[in-house]
Scaffold this motif. Sequence first.
Motif, PDB file in Angstrom:
ATOM      1  N   ASP A 296       0.869  -1.156   0.000  1.00  0.00           N
ATOM      2  CA  ASP A 296       0.000   0.000   0.000  1.00  0.00           C
ATOM      3  C   ASP A 296       0.917   1.220   0.000  1.00  0.00           C
ATOM      4  OD1 ASP A 296      -2.687   1.285   0.458  1.00  0.00           O
ATOM      5  OD2 ASP A 296      -1.556   2.039   2.196  1.00  0.00           O
ATOM      6  N   VAL A 297       0.878   2.017  -1.057  1.00  0.00           N
ATOM      7  CA  VAL A 297       1.834   3.114  -1.209  1.00  0.00           C
ATOM      8  C   VAL A 297       1.750   4.138  -0.078  1.00  0.00           C
ATOM      9  CG1 VAL A 297       2.590   4.998  -2.709  1.00  0.00           C
ATOM     10  CG2 VAL A 297       2.031   2.771  -3.694  1.00  0.00           C
ATOM     11  N   PRO A 298       0.560   4.611   0.308  1.00  0.00           N
ATOM     12  CA  PRO A 298       0.529   5.625   1.369  1.00  0.00           C
ATOM     13  C   PRO A 298       1.109   5.152   2.708  1.00  0.00           C
ATOM     14  CG  PRO A 298      -1.562   5.611   0.198  1.00  0.00           C
ATOM     15  CD  PRO A 298      -0.776   4.412  -0.274  1.00  0.00           C
ATOM     16  N   THR A 299       0.875   3.890   3.068  1.00  0.00           N
ATOM     17  CA  THR A 299       1.326   3.414   4.381  1.00  0.00           C
ATOM     18  C   THR A 299       2.645   2.658   4.329  1.00  0.00           C
ATOM     19  OG1 THR A 299       0.188   1.288   4.197  1.00  0.00           O
ATOM     20  CG2 THR A 299      -1.073   3.139   5.110  1.00  0.00           C
ATOM     21  N   GLY A 300       2.982   2.107   3.160  1.00  0.00           N
ATOM     22  CA  GLY A 300       4.187   1.290   3.048  1.00  0.00           C
ATOM     23  C   GLY A 300       4.009  -0.121   3.582  1.00  0.00           C
ATOM     24  N   LEU A 301       2.792  -0.487   3.979  1.00  0.00           N
ATOM     25  CA  LEU A 301       2.519  -1.813   4.523  1.00  0.00           C
ATOM     26  C   LEU A 301       2.230  -2.808   3.403  1.00  0.00           C
ATOM     27  CD1 LEU A 301       0.187  -0.783   7.478  1.00  0.00           C
ATOM     28  CD2 LEU A 301       2.624  -1.376   7.585  1.00  0.00           C
ATOM     29  N   VAL A 302       2.582  -4.072   3.650  1.00  0.00           N
ATOM     30  CA  VAL A 302       2.281  -5.137   2.692  1.00  0.00           C
ATOM     31  C   VAL A 302       0.781  -5.364   2.687  1.00  0.00           C
ATOM     32  CG1 VAL A 302       2.605  -7.573   2.143  1.00  0.00           C
ATOM     33  CG2 VAL A 302       4.530  -6.234   2.992  1.00  0.00           C
ATOM     34  N   SER A 303       0.160  -5.257   1.501  1.00  0.00           N
ATOM     35  CA  SER A 303      -1.291  -5.458   1.407  1.00  0.00           C
ATOM     36  C   SER A 303      -1.642  -6.859   0.930  1.00  0.00           C
ATOM     37  CB  SER A 303      -1.915  -4.417   0.477  1.00  0.00           C
ATOM     38  OG  SER A 303      -1.375  -4.523  -0.825  1.00  0.00           O
ATOM     39  N   ALA A 304      -0.688  -7.526   0.260  1.00  0.00           N
ATOM     40  CA  ALA A 304      -0.907  -8.898  -0.204  1.00  0.00           C
ATOM     41  C   ALA A 304       0.440  -9.510  -0.546  1.00  0.00           C
ATOM     42  CB  ALA A 304      -1.823  -8.928  -1.420  1.00  0.00           C
ATOM     43  N   ALA A 305       0.499 -10.836  -0.505  1.00  0.00           N
ATOM     44  CA  ALA A 305       1.718 -11.560  -0.879  1.00  0.00           C
ATOM     45  C   ALA A 305       1.302 -12.943  -1.366  1.00  0.00           C
ATOM     46  CB  ALA A 305       2.667 -11.674   0.308  1.00  0.00           C
TER      47      ALA A 305
END
Length: 84
Positions: free
Chosen positions: A9-18
């Motif tokens: 997720d670009v705004p948060t930098g968190l992994v959204s899926a893998a």
Amino acid sequence: MLAGVQLFDVPTGLVSAAFAGSSGRMWAHRGRLYVVSTAGTEIWEPAVGARIGILEGFAPTAHNDRTGTLAEFSNGVCRAWTPE
């Protein structure tokens, strides 16, 4: 570590899926992911982490962001493929 893809997720930098899969050159177009593997170019639906197709024997080295066209240059020949 397994070969595969992580989506962020670009705004948060968190992994959204893998998901596990190939780890060659990658391009994205209209929500699909195109990954070069030893068998050819794999077509992935990242929202569900599923491979939905393969272009056997096609290993592109270039991508047009506007049209999604992938191009392979080999032995003086250019082959191209554009997703629908």
